[in-house]
Design a protein around this motif. Structure first.
Motif, PDB file in Angstrom:
ATOM      1  N   UNK A  81       0.804  -1.222   0.000  1.00 33.50           N
ATOM      2  CA  UNK A  81       0.000   0.000   0.000  1.00 33.50           C
ATOM      3  C   UNK A  81       0.834   1.268   0.000  1.00 33.50           C
ATOM      4  N   UNK A  82       2.034   1.224   0.578  1.00 35.62           N
ATOM      5  CA  UNK A  82       2.859   2.415   0.692  1.00 35.62           C
ATOM      6  C   UNK A  82       2.251   3.406   1.678  1.00 35.62           C
ATOM      7  N   UNK A  83       2.963   4.478   1.882  1.00 36.25           N
ATOM      8  CA  UNK A  83       2.468   5.581   2.711  1.00 36.25           C
ATOM      9  C   UNK A  83       1.730   6.509   1.758  1.00 36.25           C
ATOM     10  N   UNK A  84       0.475   6.800   2.061  1.00 35.38           N
ATOM     11  CA  UNK A  84      -0.299   7.714   1.217  1.00 35.38           C
ATOM     12  C   UNK A  84      -0.738   8.888   2.082  1.00 35.38           C
ATOM     13  N   UNK A  85      -0.326  10.072   1.670  1.00 35.72           N
ATOM     14  CA  UNK A  85      -0.691  11.291   2.376  1.00 35.72           C
ATOM     15  C   UNK A  85      -1.074  12.331   1.336  1.00 35.72           C
ATOM     16  N   UNK A  86      -2.266  12.868   1.475  1.00 32.94           N
ATOM     17  CA  UNK A  86      -2.809  13.841   0.545  1.00 32.94           C
ATOM     18  C   UNK A  86      -2.714  13.331  -0.894  1.00 32.94           C
ATOM     19  N   UNK A  87      -3.102  12.078  -1.062  1.00 33.04           N
ATOM     20  CA  UNK A  87      -3.145  11.404  -2.364  1.00 33.04           C
ATOM     21  C   UNK A  87      -1.779  11.249  -3.032  1.00 33.04           C
ATOM     22  N   UNK A  88      -0.712  11.378  -2.291  1.00 33.39           N
ATOM     23  CA  UNK A  88       0.638  11.170  -2.819  1.00 33.39           C
ATOM     24  C   UNK A  88       1.201   9.901  -2.190  1.00 33.39           C
ATOM     25  N   UNK A  89       1.735   9.027  -3.025  1.00 39.57           N
ATOM     26  CA  UNK A  89       2.240   7.736  -2.555  1.00 39.57           C
ATOM     27  C   UNK A  89       3.756   7.773  -2.365  1.00 39.57           C
ATOM     28  N   UNK A  90       4.183   7.216  -1.248  1.00 36.02           N
ATOM     29  CA  UNK A  90       5.593   7.055  -0.919  1.00 36.02           C
ATOM     30  C   UNK A  90       5.834   5.558  -0.754  1.00 36.02           C
ATOM     31  N   UNK A  91       6.801   5.025  -1.489  1.00 37.85           N
ATOM     32  CA  UNK A  91       7.113   3.605  -1.395  1.00 37.85           C
ATOM     33  C   UNK A  91       7.802   3.330  -0.056  1.00 37.85           C
ATOM     34  N   UNK A  92       7.335   2.333   0.661  1.00 37.26           N
ATOM     35  CA  UNK A  92       7.925   1.981   1.947  1.00 37.26           C
ATOM     36  C   UNK A  92       9.234   1.241   1.709  1.00 37.26           C
ATOM     37  N   UNK A  93      10.311   1.742   2.316  1.00 40.99           N
ATOM     38  CA  UNK A  93      11.576   1.013   2.225  1.00 40.99           C
ATOM     39  C   UNK A  93      12.124   0.631   3.596  1.00 40.99           C
TER      40      UNK A  93
END
Length: 163
Positions: A81-93
């Motif tokens: 799912x990744x980190x999603x904040x304000x509809x922006x996705x950040x790949x979890x590493x």
């Protein structure tokens, strides 16, 4: 590279527009947020029940807050799912959901890595807050996770441990 800095007006506008906000905590957390997280572009601090304690340049829906909390579950799910904040996705590493400082962090993976944006999520157990207090920050290059994550943990222990 521009970094958003907290202003009393920015914080108060957020409190006025978000009915599920603890205005006393927002005012109390403004100075430590600037001290420890001044280089972060967005900051969101909320309780496990979705009450916003502090926000700078950031708003999250109740659904986003629930998804952020779920990152501390199964590693495979957080990676999917990744980190999603304000509809922006950040790949979890990095996924460290256990121990005294549960952390999940990652980075955008779109475009030039030199212009990527990082996100870090920290969870602090807080019986006074009725469970946990979750802090989310985003940061732009040249800021890197090694520096910002350390500052996020310091912020949580200094400013949030008494909640």
């Amino acid at each position: 590279m521009a970094t958003a800095h907290s202003t009393g007006e920015d914080v108060q506008q957020y409190a006025a527009s978000n009915p599920n906000t603890d205005r006393v905590q927002i005012n109390r957390l403004e100075a430590p947020a600037q001290q420890f997280l001044g280089e972060c572009s967005r900051i969101l601090v909320f309780t496990a029940d979705g009450q916003t304690l502090f926000a700078r340049s950031c708003q999250a829906s109740p659904a986003e807050m629930q998804r952020i909390q779920s990152l501390f579950g199964a590693r495979e799910d957080a990676l999917k799912t990744g980190i999603v904040l304000q509809n922006k996705r950040y790949e979890v590493h990095r996924h460290h959901p256990e121990g005294p400082d549960p952390l999940v962090y990652g980075r955008t993976m779109v475009g030039d890595p030199e212009f990527s944006e990082g996100a870090a999520v920290h969870m602090l157990a807080s019986p006074q807050a009725g469970g946990s207090v979750i802090s989310v920050v985003t940061y732009e290059m040249p800021n890197i996770s090694a520096r910002i994550v350390s500052q996020l943990v310091q912020f949580a222990h200094t400013a949030l441990s008494s909640l």
